[in-house]
Write an enzyme that holds these catalytic residues in place. Structure first.
Site, PDB file in Angstrom:
ATOM      1  N   HIS A 121       0.863  -1.177   0.000  1.00  7.76           N
ATOM      2  CA  HIS A 121       0.000   0.000   0.000  1.00  7.76           C
ATOM      3  C   HIS A 121       0.907   1.238   0.000  1.00  7.76           C
ATOM      4  O   HIS A 121       1.565   1.532   1.001  1.00  7.76           O
ATOM      5  CB  HIS A 121      -0.943  -0.033   1.217  1.00  7.76           C
ATOM      6  CG  HIS A 121      -2.113   0.882   1.093  1.00  7.76           C
ATOM      7  ND1 HIS A 121      -3.387   0.549   1.539  1.00  7.76           N
ATOM      8  CD2 HIS A 121      -2.204   2.122   0.561  1.00  7.76           C
ATOM      9  CE1 HIS A 121      -4.206   1.560   1.286  1.00  7.76           C
ATOM     10  NE2 HIS A 121      -3.505   2.543   0.711  1.00  7.76           N
ATOM     11  N   LEU A 122       0.911   1.908  -1.129  1.00  3.19           N
ATOM     12  CA  LEU A 122       1.773   3.084  -1.311  1.00  3.19           C
ATOM     13  C   LEU A 122       1.547   4.128  -0.231  1.00  3.19           C
ATOM     14  O   LEU A 122       0.425   4.270   0.265  1.00  3.19           O
ATOM     15  CB  LEU A 122       1.442   3.762  -2.643  1.00  3.19           C
ATOM     16  CG  LEU A 122       1.779   3.074  -3.948  1.00  3.19           C
ATOM     17  CD1 LEU A 122       1.140   3.862  -5.084  1.00  3.19           C
ATOM     18  CD2 LEU A 122       3.284   2.999  -4.124  1.00  3.19           C
ATOM     19  N   HIS A 123       2.562   4.881   0.079  1.00  3.12           N
ATOM     20  CA  HIS A 123       2.399   6.033   0.962  1.00  3.12           C
ATOM     21  C   HIS A 123       3.576   6.977   0.747  1.00  3.12           C
ATOM     22  O   HIS A 123       4.696   6.537   0.515  1.00  3.12           O
ATOM     23  CB  HIS A 123       2.286   5.602   2.430  1.00  3.12           C
ATOM     24  CG  HIS A 123       3.284   4.571   2.839  1.00  3.12           C
ATOM     25  ND1 HIS A 123       3.173   3.240   2.482  1.00  3.12           N
ATOM     26  CD2 HIS A 123       4.422   4.674   3.552  1.00  3.12           C
ATOM     27  CE1 HIS A 123       4.204   2.576   2.976  1.00  3.12           C
ATOM     28  NE2 HIS A 123       4.984   3.419   3.618  1.00  3.12           N
ATOM     29  N   ILE A 124       3.281   8.264   0.818  1.00  3.70           N
ATOM     30  CA  ILE A 124       4.324   9.284   0.678  1.00  3.70           C
ATOM     31  C   ILE A 124       4.660   9.801   2.069  1.00  3.70           C
ATOM     32  O   ILE A 124       3.784  10.252   2.804  1.00  3.70           O
ATOM     33  CB  ILE A 124       3.841  10.458  -0.198  1.00  3.70           C
ATOM     34  CG1 ILE A 124       3.422   9.956  -1.578  1.00  3.70           C
ATOM     35  CG2 ILE A 124       4.942  11.519  -0.306  1.00  3.70           C
ATOM     36  CD1 ILE A 124       2.901  11.062  -2.501  1.00  3.70           C
TER      37      ILE A 124
END
Ligand SMILES: [Zn+2]
Length: 159
Positions: free
Chosen positions: A117-120
């Site tokens: 799950h992508l996150h910045i």
């Protein structure tokens, strides 16, 4: 032809798809102190990192469960960047950082603690805090409690 009777398959199919993903759980919770979610935007969340690199370490997270940047459509990508700006503005108001590290770790070799799950990461920095960027996600002792950080940022963030 043999018929397969497999009721557990139905159970499997009906189970929540990402029941072990804490970012999906946070997305479901919406704005919530226990999940550290500050803002729920149209396509992303702004939340505190539970294992911060420094105090005020925020994450901007697409609502959609994907580890692949190419999966996000234009509207989702734009909302993510707006989320980054919103997170940065709130940090500026609460703690006047002198710089920021903003970025993503994609894949295990790059240091991603959660690959699917992508996150910045949006990490505030001050002159003299450290000389170099350690791998994001490393557990460190943070002087300010997470809930106190949450309250200050929640009060400062534009919704
Ligand atoms: Zn997820």
């Amino acid at each position: 032809m043999e018929r397969l009777w497999a009721p557990w398959r139905m159970e499997y199919m009906m189970a929540p798809q990402h029941d072990s993903c804490f970012l999906c759980e946070a997305a479901e919770a919406g704005v919530d102190r226990n999940h550290l979610v500050l803002v729920k935007r149209e396509f992303c969340l702004i939340m505190l990192n539970r294992y911060p690199y420094v105090g005020g370490h925020l994450m901007v997270v697409p609502l959609r469960h994907t580890g692949e940047l190419d999966d996000l459509d234009d509207a989702e990508q734009l909302d993510l960047l707006h989320g980054v700006r919103q997170a940065r503005a709130a940090l500026r108001r609460t703690s006047a950082p002198e710089g920021f590290n903003i970025g993503m770790n994609i894949g295990k070799p790059a240091g991603a603690g959660l690959e699917n799950h992508l996150h910045i990461h949006v990490v505030p920095r001050w002159n003299g805090d450290t000389n170099f960027m350690q791998p994001v996600g490393e557990l460190r002792i943070i002087s300010e409690g997470l809930k106190e950080s949450y309250d200050r940022l929640r009060a400062a963030i534009d919704c």
